[in-house]
Structures are given as C-alpha cells and as structure tokens.
Design a protein around this motif. Structure first.
Motif, PDB file in Angstrom:
ATOM      1  N   GLY A   1       0.800  -1.216   0.000  1.00 26.64           N
ATOM      2  CA  GLY A   1       0.000   0.000   0.000  1.00 26.64           C
ATOM      3  C   GLY A   1       0.836   1.272   0.000  1.00 26.64           C
ATOM      4  O   GLY A   1       1.875   1.350   0.669  1.00 26.64           O
ATOM      5  N   ILE A   2       0.378   2.261  -0.757  1.00 30.17           N
ATOM      6  CA  ILE A   2       1.089   3.539  -0.859  1.00 30.17           C
ATOM      7  C   ILE A   2       0.100   4.692  -0.901  1.00 30.17           C
ATOM      8  O   ILE A   2      -1.050   4.540  -1.321  1.00 30.17           O
ATOM      9  N   ASN A   3       0.565   5.860  -0.488  1.00 32.02           N
ATOM     10  CA  ASN A   3      -0.086   7.119  -0.811  1.00 32.02           C
ATOM     11  C   ASN A   3       0.659   7.718  -1.999  1.00 32.02           C
ATOM     12  O   ASN A   3       1.897   7.766  -2.008  1.00 32.02           O
ATOM     13  N   ILE A   4      -0.083   8.149  -3.001  1.00 38.95           N
ATOM     14  CA  ILE A   4       0.508   8.720  -4.205  1.00 38.95           C
ATOM     15  C   ILE A   4       0.526  10.232  -4.062  1.00 38.95           C
ATOM     16  O   ILE A   4      -0.510  10.856  -3.804  1.00 38.95           O
ATOM     17  N   LEU A   5       1.710  10.813  -4.208  1.00 32.50           N
ATOM     18  CA  LEU A   5       1.909  12.246  -4.001  1.00 32.50           C
ATOM     19  C   LEU A   5       2.036  12.977  -5.342  1.00 32.50           C
ATOM     20  O   LEU A   5       2.344  12.370  -6.367  1.00 32.50           O
ATOM     21  N   ASP A   6       1.821  14.297  -5.307  1.00 35.45           N
ATOM     22  CA  ASP A   6       2.149  15.115  -6.463  1.00 35.45           C
ATOM     23  C   ASP A   6       3.550  15.696  -6.250  1.00 35.45           C
ATOM     24  O   ASP A   6       4.238  15.375  -5.259  1.00 35.45           O
ATOM     25  N   ASN A   7       3.993  16.527  -7.152  1.00 33.36           N
ATOM     26  CA  ASN A   7       5.351  17.077  -7.071  1.00 33.36           C
ATOM     27  C   ASN A   7       5.562  17.994  -5.869  1.00 33.36           C
ATOM     28  O   ASN A   7       6.702  18.289  -5.505  1.00 33.36           O
ATOM     29  N   ASN A   8       4.471  18.412  -5.247  1.00 37.41           N
ATOM     30  CA  ASN A   8       4.565  19.267  -4.071  1.00 37.41           C
ATOM     31  C   ASN A   8       4.452  18.490  -2.757  1.00 37.41           C
ATOM     32  O   ASN A   8       4.429  19.079  -1.675  1.00 37.41           O
ATOM     33  N   GLY A   9       4.349  17.179  -2.872  1.00 34.52           N
ATOM     34  CA  GLY A   9       4.260  16.347  -1.677  1.00 34.52           C
ATOM     35  C   GLY A   9       2.860  16.180  -1.134  1.00 34.52           C
ATOM     36  O   GLY A   9       2.688  15.645  -0.033  1.00 34.52           O
ATOM     37  N   ASN A  10       1.840  16.592  -1.876  1.00 37.09           N
ATOM     38  CA  ASN A  10       0.452  16.428  -1.435  1.00 37.09           C
ATOM     39  C   ASN A  10      -0.077  15.054  -1.849  1.00 37.09           C
ATOM     40  O   ASN A  10       0.224  14.569  -2.949  1.00 37.09           O
ATOM     41  N   VAL A  11      -0.874  14.443  -0.993  1.00 34.07           N
ATOM     42  CA  VAL A  11      -1.491  13.161  -1.327  1.00 34.07           C
ATOM     43  C   VAL A  11      -2.635  13.399  -2.317  1.00 34.07           C
ATOM     44  O   VAL A  11      -3.586  14.122  -2.008  1.00 34.07           O
ATOM     45  N   VAL A  12      -2.528  12.803  -3.494  1.00 37.81           N
ATOM     46  CA  VAL A  12      -3.546  12.989  -4.526  1.00 37.81           C
ATOM     47  C   VAL A  12      -4.273  11.694  -4.859  1.00 37.81           C
ATOM     48  O   VAL A  12      -5.310  11.709  -5.535  1.00 37.81           O
ATOM     49  N   ASP A  13      -3.749  10.565  -4.395  1.00 31.12           N
ATOM     50  CA  ASP A  13      -4.382   9.275  -4.686  1.00 31.12           C
ATOM     51  C   ASP A  13      -3.747   8.249  -3.749  1.00 31.12           C
ATOM     52  O   ASP A  13      -2.859   8.567  -2.949  1.00 31.12           O
ATOM     53  N   ALA A  14      -4.210   7.033  -3.839  1.00 25.92           N
ATOM     54  CA  ALA A  14      -3.647   5.932  -3.065  1.00 25.92           C
ATOM     55  C   ALA A  14      -3.712   4.675  -3.908  1.00 25.92           C
ATOM     56  O   ALA A  14      -4.376   4.645  -4.949  1.00 25.92           O
ATOM     57  N   GLY A  15      -3.028   3.635  -3.460  1.00 27.86           N
ATOM     58  CA  GLY A  15      -3.048   2.396  -4.231  1.00 27.86           C
ATOM     59  C   GLY A  15      -1.975   1.435  -3.780  1.00 27.86           C
ATOM     60  O   GLY A  15      -1.666   1.338  -2.578  1.00 27.86           O
ATOM     61  N   PHE A  16      -1.382   0.741  -4.747  1.00 27.01           N
ATOM     62  CA  PHE A  16      -0.358  -0.262  -4.460  1.00 27.01           C
ATOM     63  C   PHE A  16       0.846  -0.055  -5.367  1.00 27.01           C
ATOM     64  O   PHE A  16       0.692   0.290  -6.543  1.00 27.01           O
ATOM     65  N   ALA A  17       2.026  -0.296  -4.817  1.00 28.64           N
ATOM     66  CA  ALA A  17       3.255  -0.348  -5.604  1.00 28.64           C
ATOM     67  C   ALA A  17       3.698  -1.803  -5.671  1.00 28.64           C
ATOM     68  O   ALA A  17       3.747  -2.494  -4.643  1.00 28.64           O
ATOM     69  N   ILE A  18       4.009  -2.280  -6.867  1.00 30.89           N
ATOM     70  CA  ILE A  18       4.454  -3.661  -7.053  1.00 30.89           C
ATOM     71  C   ILE A  18       5.970  -3.638  -7.171  1.00 30.89           C
ATOM     72  O   ILE A  18       6.534  -3.229  -8.182  1.00 30.89           O
ATOM     73  N   MET A  19       6.644  -4.090  -6.108  1.00 31.99           N
ATOM     74  CA  MET A  19       8.082  -3.915  -5.967  1.00 31.99           C
ATOM     75  C   MET A  19       8.824  -5.242  -6.049  1.00 31.99           C
ATOM     76  O   MET A  19       8.393  -6.232  -5.448  1.00 31.99           O
ATOM     77  N   PRO A  20       9.942  -5.291  -6.753  1.00 35.24           N
ATOM     78  CA  PRO A  20      10.748  -6.523  -6.796  1.00 35.24           C
ATOM     79  C   PRO A  20      11.429  -6.762  -5.454  1.00 35.24           C
ATOM     80  O   PRO A  20      11.984  -5.841  -4.847  1.00 35.24           O
ATOM     81  N   LEU A  21      11.390  -8.006  -4.980  1.00 31.41           N
ATOM     82  CA  LEU A  21      12.006  -8.343  -3.699  1.00 31.41           C
ATOM     83  C   LEU A  21      13.369  -8.999  -3.869  1.00 31.41           C
ATOM     84  O   LEU A  21      14.083  -9.207  -2.885  1.00 31.41           O
ATOM     85  N   LYS A  22      13.720  -9.358  -5.094  1.00 34.30           N
ATOM     86  CA  LYS A  22      14.992 -10.026  -5.337  1.00 34.30           C
ATOM     87  C   LYS A  22      15.825  -9.198  -6.309  1.00 34.30           C
ATOM     88  O   LYS A  22      15.301  -8.611  -7.246  1.00 34.30           O
ATOM     89  N   ASP A  23      17.122  -9.171  -6.054  1.00 30.21           N
ATOM     90  CA  ASP A  23      18.064  -8.464  -6.945  1.00 30.21           C
ATOM     91  C   ASP A  23      17.746  -6.976  -7.060  1.00 30.21           C
ATOM     92  O   ASP A  23      17.836  -6.397  -8.140  1.00 30.21           O
ATOM     93  N   SER A  24      17.349  -6.366  -5.957  1.00 21.27           N
ATOM     94  CA  SER A  24      17.103  -4.930  -5.952  1.00 21.27           C
ATOM     95  C   SER A  24      17.830  -4.309  -4.763  1.00 21.27           C
ATOM     96  O   SER A  24      17.569  -4.666  -3.604  1.00 21.27           O
ATOM     97  N   ALA A  25      18.726  -3.377  -5.057  1.00 23.28           N
ATOM     98  CA  ALA A  25      19.484  -2.727  -3.992  1.00 23.28           C
ATOM     99  C   ALA A  25      18.633  -1.778  -3.175  1.00 23.28           C
ATOM    100  O   ALA A  25      18.995  -1.411  -2.057  1.00 23.28           O
ATOM    101  N   GLN A  26      17.478  -1.367  -3.730  1.00 21.97           N
ATOM    102  CA  GLN A  26      16.617  -0.392  -3.053  1.00 21.97           C
ATOM    103  C   GLN A  26      15.545  -1.045  -2.179  1.00 21.97           C
ATOM    104  O   GLN A  26      14.796  -0.348  -1.513  1.00 21.97           O
ATOM    105  N   VAL A  27      15.447  -2.363  -2.207  1.00 21.82           N
ATOM    106  CA  VAL A  27      14.435  -3.073  -1.419  1.00 21.82           C
ATOM    107  C   VAL A  27      15.116  -4.151  -0.592  1.00 21.82           C
ATOM    108  O   VAL A  27      15.950  -4.907  -1.113  1.00 21.82           O
ATOM    109  N   ASN A  28      14.785  -4.227   0.673  1.00 20.91           N
ATOM    110  CA  ASN A  28      15.316  -5.304   1.504  1.00 20.91           C
ATOM    111  C   ASN A  28      14.265  -5.761   2.505  1.00 20.91           C
ATOM    112  O   ASN A  28      13.250  -5.077   2.717  1.00 20.91           O
TER     113      ASN A  28
END
Length: 408
Positions: A158-185
C-alpha cells in the motif's frame, strides 16, 4: 511467459487441490519444527508445494488457471494447516495475492510473471509513498507483517501517491521486486510466540524507481470497472469478488485447519492416554472429557458453517450482483465469530490433552501457540466484528476503515 507456456509449466487443470494438500501433510508435519526455527516455510515444503501446482491454483482462466472457488482455496489452506498453520498461513496469502496479480491488466501482469511461477506477497497498509519522477514513481516506505515475503518475488504494498509538491492525490499499491534490488530489503522483525513460519517480516524500500505499470492507483482501478452487462459477462467470477472479506477469510482458514488438526490429534489419543491420579482406564472412559471433546468439535464445525455461509456470498452471489454493505458487515461478523469459536475449541482440546501436550516435543503445543497468535489478528477481532454487525443492524456508521458503507 504466455498462457500456453504457463499451462505446460504448472498444469493447474489436472490439480485436485484439497487432495494434493492432504498428501503433503506428512511432509509439513515433519518439517514444522525446522520451519518454526527458521522463521519461514522450509525449503523442502516450499519446493513440494511449488512442484504440486498449488501456488497457482487460484489463477484466472485467462492466465492458465481453472477458476477454483474461494471455498476450495480455504479448504486447501485448512488442510495444510492441520499439520502446520504457519506454513499454511504463508501459502494462503502467497497463492491468493499471486492470483490477484495474475488477474491484473496484461501490461502489469507480464512485467510480474517473467517465468510464470513468480509469487507475490502484499501488505495493504499505506505506509509508503510514491512520488512522480521522470521514469515513473519513486517509492519509499516500510511495510511490517509481510507474510510470505521470504519466498516472494514481488511485494504489492500500500502507498499514498503524491504530487510534485508532496500532497497526497491518490492511493493504491506499488508492485516492488524483492529479489536483486538494492533499493528493497527485508528486515527480520518477525520474532513471535506462534505462526513463526509465516515469515511475516518487514519490507523496506528506499528511493525505488518503478514504471507506471507497476503502480496501481485506486482512481484508475475504480475507473476500470463497468456496469455494462457485456463487459461484466467477459469477466471471470473472481474478478467480481468483494475485496473486504477476502483477507479475513484467508487468514482464518489456517486457524480453522489448525483447530481441526488439534482435534484429530486429541481424538486419536484419548483411548490410549491415562489420567494420572484418577480412576479411569483412559481419557475416553471419562464421560466429562468425552463431553468436552464433543463440545469442542461442535464449535469447530459451527465455525465452518459460518464461513461457508459467508463464502457462498462470494462464490455464488457476488458474480451475479454487487453485495450490500450490510451483507459485508455480516460477513465480517461471521469471520470474527468463527474465530471466537475456534479459540474456544482450542482451549477445550488442550484441557483434554493435559500438561503433557505442552512439552516442546509435542506438536499439540505448536498448534495451540499458532492458533493463539494468529487468532489475534485485528482482521479477526471478534468483539470489534460483533460491534460492526450491531452497528449495521442499528443503521449506525461503520467502525471498520475498509468498509465505510454498512447499510442494508
């Protein structure tokens, strides 16, 4: 991977899920202690379930599945849970979430399923953010209680979706890779007294960049729905299932199965076990213990009746019409009340089993611990669920965030 290749890989058309799960129980029981100490489903069990095709049992027909009913899925999870509720908990969520991912629009689905047997876990809580960037969205967040993440290829969180000013404009899901990704652990935060093998650790993402097709916004998901009969006719039944009861039902199934496993273990030993200090040849000869066994068994059977009533609304009614808020409130109440019955039955069964059943070498105490921990999930809170139903009966406002409308 295309549909034909997936069919050849997993062959879900030939699968009898409940019978397959029953055949796997001896292995789960053998590996349960190892899985608990590892904090995740054992490698042998994971491989066996994957090779059996059970992980894809709920895939939609358009992606090589057979369109199994929700009841079939819950009974399959419960069958595995007779041996190991924690492993069954992980399996239940991985198989259901992966099937949901396989039901997504083709561009998103094809990004996820490169081999065809990828697994997806999920945490619905919106404890992350998605900020627009030149390549799509930058994701940062932390999601605890990610059951099954130790075996998943992706996390749909689950995520809050922001605009360029940091305001919440929507919500939903981010589908993130769990393997071979330096940005996810994955942080090992699941240190608990029961349901240890579910591997419900914390997924952490830091400035992960995702393309637009891996962001599912609620506004786009809602705009993709239609009341056009022709459009609805092209959908499969699972596409029309209500979202609200699916998670409570999925995490209730391993608790029901665990209680059944405990009942079977107690029932099978009563004729052979003595009652130290009392004038009975065996537990089975003590009328009061026979009565407790009967009451506990009736509670488990009653819990299943409540769940079967609720699942019938999903499997049989929701493909024909949208369910009302009142019906959904009653479904949540069914789940909460069933959980109350399961916990009560578990305590009675351990009263029969006696102090010896709490030895660390006894599978009974592991079942007891798993049920006591798993049954306390907020999605199964009996009293709050009863309050929701009472509010619905009185025409009052909902107390459940996921279900705002509980009117008849």
């Amino acid at each position: 991977m295309n549909d034909t290749e997936l069919n050849a890989c997993n062959k879900p058309q030939t699968l009898n899920p409940i019978a397959t799960a029953a055949a796997l129980k001896p292995l789960l029981l053998e590996e349960a202690g190892h899985a608990e100490s590892q904090g995740k489903m054992s490698a042998r069990v994971f491989t066996a379930i994957q090779e059996s095709g059970l992980f894809t049992m709920m895939f939609p027909k358009r992606f090589g599945g057979v369109g199994n009913t929700l009841l079939t899925h819950l009974k399959t999870v419960a069958e595995l849970a007779k041996a190991d509720p924690a492993t069954a908990w992980s399996f239940g969520l991985l198989s259901s979430v992966s099937a949901s991912a396989a039901s997504l629009p083709v561009p998103t689905r094809d990004r996820i399923f490169q081999r065809g047997n990828e697994l997806v876990c999920s945490v619905a809580a919106r404890t992350g953010t998605a900020t627009p960037c030149s390549e799509g969205y930058e994701i940062t967040g932390s999601w605890p209680y990610a059951s099954g993440c130790m075996h998943a290829d992706w996390a749909m969180n689950g995520i809050n979706i922001l605009d360029n000013n940091g305001n919440v404009v929507d919500a939903g899901f981010a589908i993130m890779p769990l393997k071979d990704s330096a940005q996810v652990n994955i942080k090992n935060t699941w240190q608990v007294a029961g349901v240890c093998a579910s591997g419900s650790n914390t997924v952490v993402a830091e400035k992960l960049v995702l393309p637009p097709e891996l962001i599912l916004s609620f506004s786009k998901l809602r705009s993709g729905t239609s009341d056009d009969p022709a459009v609805r006719a092209a959908l499969e039944p699972r596409d029309l299932w209500p979202v609200e009861p699916l998670f409570p039902l999925t995490v209730l199934a391993p608790m029901l199965g665990g209680a059944q496993g405990l009942q079977e273990a107690v029932n099978s030993t009563m004729a052979k076990r003595k009652i130290i200090g009392w004038k009975y040849d065996s537990q089975a000869d003590a009328e009061i213990l026979a009565g407790i066994l009967g009451e506990a068994t009736m509670e488990i059977e009653s819990a299943w009746l409540h769940i079967e009533r609720t699942v019938a609304l999903v499997d049989e009614v929701s493909p024909q019409r949208a369910l009302t808020g009142f019906e959904k409130a009653k479904m949540q109440a069914d789940c909460g009340y069933a959980m109350k019955l399961v916990r009560s039955a578990t305590e009675k069964l351990m009263d029969i089993a006696g102090p010896g059943s709490f030895a660390q070498s006894s599978a009974m105490q592991r079942l007891w611990r798993d049920i006591n921990v798993g049954s306390r999930h907020n999605a199964l809170n009996s009293r709050l669920s009863m309050a929701l139903y009472g509010r619905a009966l009185l025409g009052a406002e909902s107390n459940l965030e996921l279900l705002q409308d509980i009117s008849q």
